[in-house]
Design a protein around this motif. Structure first.
Motif, mmCIF file in Angstrom:
data_model
loop_
_atom_site.group_PDB
_atom_site.id
_atom_site.type_symbol
_atom_site.label_atom_id
_atom_site.label_comp_id
_atom_site.label_asym_id
_atom_site.label_seq_id
_atom_site.Cartn_x
_atom_site.Cartn_y
_atom_site.Cartn_z
ATOM 1 N N SER A 265 0.812 -1.210 0.000
ATOM 2 C CA SER A 265 0.000 0.000 0.000
ATOM 3 C C SER A 265 0.848 1.263 0.000
ATOM 4 C CB SER A 265 -0.940 0.005 1.221
ATOM 5 O OG SER A 265 -0.197 0.162 2.424
ATOM 6 N N ASP A 266 2.129 1.143 0.363
ATOM 7 C CA ASP A 266 3.007 2.317 0.395
ATOM 8 C C ASP A 266 3.305 2.849 -1.006
ATOM 9 O OD1 ASP A 266 3.211 2.613 3.077
ATOM 10 O OD2 ASP A 266 5.212 1.739 3.282
ATOM 11 N N LYS A 267 3.371 1.961 -1.975
ATOM 12 C CA LYS A 267 3.780 2.385 -3.314
ATOM 13 C C LYS A 267 2.802 3.369 -3.953
ATOM 14 C CE LYS A 267 6.753 -1.532 -4.410
ATOM 15 N NZ LYS A 267 7.034 -2.660 -5.338
ATOM 16 N N PRO A 268 1.505 3.062 -4.015
ATOM 17 C CA PRO A 268 0.590 4.045 -4.600
ATOM 18 C C PRO A 268 0.498 5.319 -3.774
ATOM 19 C CG PRO A 268 -0.634 2.183 -3.691
ATOM 20 C CD PRO A 268 0.806 1.800 -3.699
ATOM 21 N N ARG A 269 0.594 5.197 -2.434
ATOM 22 C CA ARG A 269 0.552 6.397 -1.601
ATOM 23 C C ARG A 269 1.798 7.246 -1.804
ATOM 24 N NH1 ARG A 269 -0.573 5.246 4.435
ATOM 25 N NH2 ARG A 269 0.860 3.501 4.119
ATOM 26 N N LEU A 270 2.936 6.599 -1.978
ATOM 27 C CA LEU A 270 4.169 7.342 -2.241
ATOM 28 C C LEU A 270 4.069 8.083 -3.573
ATOM 29 C CD1 LEU A 270 7.103 8.118 -1.656
ATOM 30 C CD2 LEU A 270 7.800 5.937 -2.701
ATOM 31 N N ALA A 271 3.555 7.404 -4.590
ATOM 32 C CA ALA A 271 3.414 8.044 -5.906
ATOM 33 C C ALA A 271 2.489 9.246 -5.819
ATOM 34 C CB ALA A 271 2.892 7.036 -6.922
ATOM 35 N N ARG A 272 1.384 9.109 -5.076
ATOM 36 C CA ARG A 272 0.442 10.223 -4.930
ATOM 37 C C ARG A 272 1.089 11.379 -4.168
ATOM 38 N NH1 ARG A 272 -3.713 11.704 -1.085
ATOM 39 N NH2 ARG A 272 -5.210 13.076 -2.131
ATOM 40 N N ALA A 273 1.793 11.069 -3.097
ATOM 41 C CA ALA A 273 2.448 12.118 -2.315
ATOM 42 C C ALA A 273 3.487 12.859 -3.143
ATOM 43 C CB ALA A 273 3.095 11.503 -1.072
ATOM 44 N N GLN A 274 4.234 12.122 -3.937
ATOM 45 C CA GLN A 274 5.256 12.754 -4.773
ATOM 46 C C GLN A 274 4.628 13.641 -5.846
ATOM 47 O OE1 GLN A 274 7.293 9.142 -5.967
ATOM 48 N NE2 GLN A 274 8.952 9.478 -4.498
ATOM 49 N N LYS A 275 3.500 13.202 -6.401
ATOM 50 C CA LYS A 275 2.802 14.004 -7.405
ATOM 51 C C LYS A 275 2.252 15.283 -6.781
ATOM 52 C CE LYS A 275 2.279 13.269 -11.076
ATOM 53 N NZ LYS A 275 3.042 13.754 -12.254
ATOM 54 N N ILE A 276 1.677 15.172 -5.602
ATOM 55 C CA ILE A 276 1.169 16.364 -4.908
ATOM 56 C C ILE A 276 2.318 17.317 -4.612
ATOM 57 C CG2 ILE A 276 0.184 17.191 -2.726
ATOM 58 C CD1 ILE A 276 -1.535 14.633 -2.709
ATOM 59 N N ALA A 277 3.433 16.782 -4.152
ATOM 60 C CA ALA A 277 4.595 17.619 -3.847
ATOM 61 C C ALA A 277 5.105 18.333 -5.085
ATOM 62 C CB ALA A 277 5.706 16.755 -3.244
ATOM 63 N N GLU A 278 5.145 17.595 -6.206
ATOM 64 C CA GLU A 278 5.609 18.192 -7.463
ATOM 65 C C GLU A 278 4.700 19.336 -7.891
ATOM 66 O OE1 GLU A 278 6.073 17.015 -12.206
ATOM 67 O OE2 GLU A 278 5.366 15.522 -10.758
ATOM 68 N N ARG A 279 3.393 19.109 -7.853
ATOM 69 C CA ARG A 279 2.458 20.132 -8.306
ATOM 70 C C ARG A 279 2.427 21.320 -7.349
ATOM 71 N NH1 ARG A 279 -0.787 18.994 -12.371
ATOM 72 N NH2 ARG A 279 -2.558 20.236 -11.649
ATOM 73 N N ALA A 280 2.517 21.045 -6.059
ATOM 74 C CA ALA A 280 2.541 22.138 -5.085
ATOM 75 C C ALA A 280 3.765 23.013 -5.301
ATOM 76 C CB ALA A 280 2.522 21.581 -3.669
ATOM 77 N N SER A 281 4.891 22.387 -5.618
ATOM 78 C CA SER A 281 6.111 23.150 -5.864
ATOM 79 C C SER A 281 6.004 23.989 -7.128
ATOM 80 C CB SER A 281 7.306 22.176 -5.976
ATOM 81 O OG SER A 281 8.495 22.878 -6.294
ATOM 82 N N VAL A 282 5.462 23.404 -8.183
ATOM 83 C CA VAL A 282 5.302 24.119 -9.449
ATOM 84 C C VAL A 282 4.437 25.356 -9.266
ATOM 85 C CG1 VAL A 282 4.202 23.999 -11.721
ATOM 86 C CG2 VAL A 282 5.706 22.157 -10.976
ATOM 87 N N TYR A 283 3.379 25.224 -8.474
ATOM 88 C CA TYR A 283 2.436 26.329 -8.304
ATOM 89 C C TYR A 283 2.790 27.235 -7.123
ATOM 90 C CZ TYR A 283 -0.119 23.234 -11.415
ATOM 91 O OH TYR A 283 -0.470 22.415 -12.458
#
Length: 288
Positions: A265-283
């Motif tokens: 269960s860590d893998k999909p949650r890690l991918a989601r967290a990383q995507k949120i972090a990426e988008r938050a940084s971009v914006y």
């Protein structure tokens, strides 16, 4: 406003503009109204699209194209929605726009095949990105190949024409399949998530609800029809404070554990967290 003032404001806006690969709000502006080009360009939209297609009567196509080229040569920067390949205007659009400074990319109306994207890309010297606007049942079913076409930059959903083509209602359940199809095709093609179709009218409950539906399904942007919508769309397509807080906590815990995956269960949650972090940084809404 003097020419120097306008130039300075344009440069300042471009310095803060969200890149097309991450753009949330895409404002369509009729090419028959050059008097509002600068207002749109200097507004809240991440990107603007000067429209020489649906917003322009056939008898005015040449004038609309001339308006666009004059503004771009005068220091403007924008995408352009061009006519579809089945019309006599498509080739003219490409011939006139090729090599024009300030052209960020083109949105190809009514895209239905990979070949249409690639030929458009080639006619523009293989240097101008093409956003494929998918607006029909055939286009939706061909989305995987369109997304993988050479020159394809992102996919966008022409929801109004899709409903006209299929008879589908403007309801979440009816829009779920084509939206999801574009999300999956974008992933298969290695593209940023697709851009949702516009909501007609001023910012309203419908704008919020349709944006929420699109975000839930994995879309990452939305077409806008006026100067009021982009600011709201940007807000809806930016990670929420709650999402950011969750992502920060998860990533901090992951780092503290030595970056070790504990269970599946860590893998999909890690991918989601990383995507949120990426988008938050971009914006620019959080620091990780």
């Amino acid at each position: 406003m003097t020419v120097n003032d306008l130039t300075a404001r344009r440069e300042a806006r471009e310095a803060t503009r969200i890149a097309s690969a991450h753009a949330r709000s895409w404002q369509l502006v009729s090419a028959m109204h050059p008097d509002v080009f600068d207002a749109a360009h200097l507004g809240h939209a991440d990107q603007i699209i000067l429209d020489v297609e649906d917003a322009v009567d056939d008898s005015q196509k040449a004038q609309a194209l001339e308006n666009v080229v004059d503004w771009l040569r005068g220091g403007g920067t924008a995408w352009v929605r061009i006519n579809d390949v089945t019309t006599p205007f498509w080739a003219q659009d490409l011939e006139v726009l090729a090599g024009v400074p300030g052209l960020s990319g083109v949105m190809l109306a009514k895209t239905e095949s990979a070949g249409q994207v690639t030929e458009t890309y080639e006619r523009l010297g293989r240097v101008v990105p093409v956003m494929a606007l998918v607006e029909s049942a055939l286009g939706i079913e061909e989305a995987n190949s369109i997304a993988r076409a050479e020159g394809c930059f992102r996919l966008a959903f022409g929801s109004g024409d899709y409903r006209k083509d299929t008879g589908a209602a403007n309801e979440p359940i009816a829009m779920a399949y084509p939206r999801t199809k574009l999300v999956l095709a974008s992933r298969i093609g290695g593209l940023t998530g697709p851009v949702d179709g516009p909501t007609v009218g001023p910012v309203s409950k419908a704008t919020r609800e349709q944006s929420s539906d699109a975000v839930t399904l994995g879309m990452t942007g939305k077409l806008c029809l006026n100067n009021e919508q982009p600011e709201a769309v940007n807000r809806y397509f930016t990670p929420t404070p709650a999402d950011i807080e969750w992502a920060q906590a998860f990533l901090a815990e992951f780092e503290a554990a030595g970056r070790v995956i504990r269970d599946g269960s860590d893998k999909p949650r890690l991918a989601r967290a990383q995507k949120i972090a990426e988008r938050a940084s971009v914006y620019g809404v959080a620091t990780f």
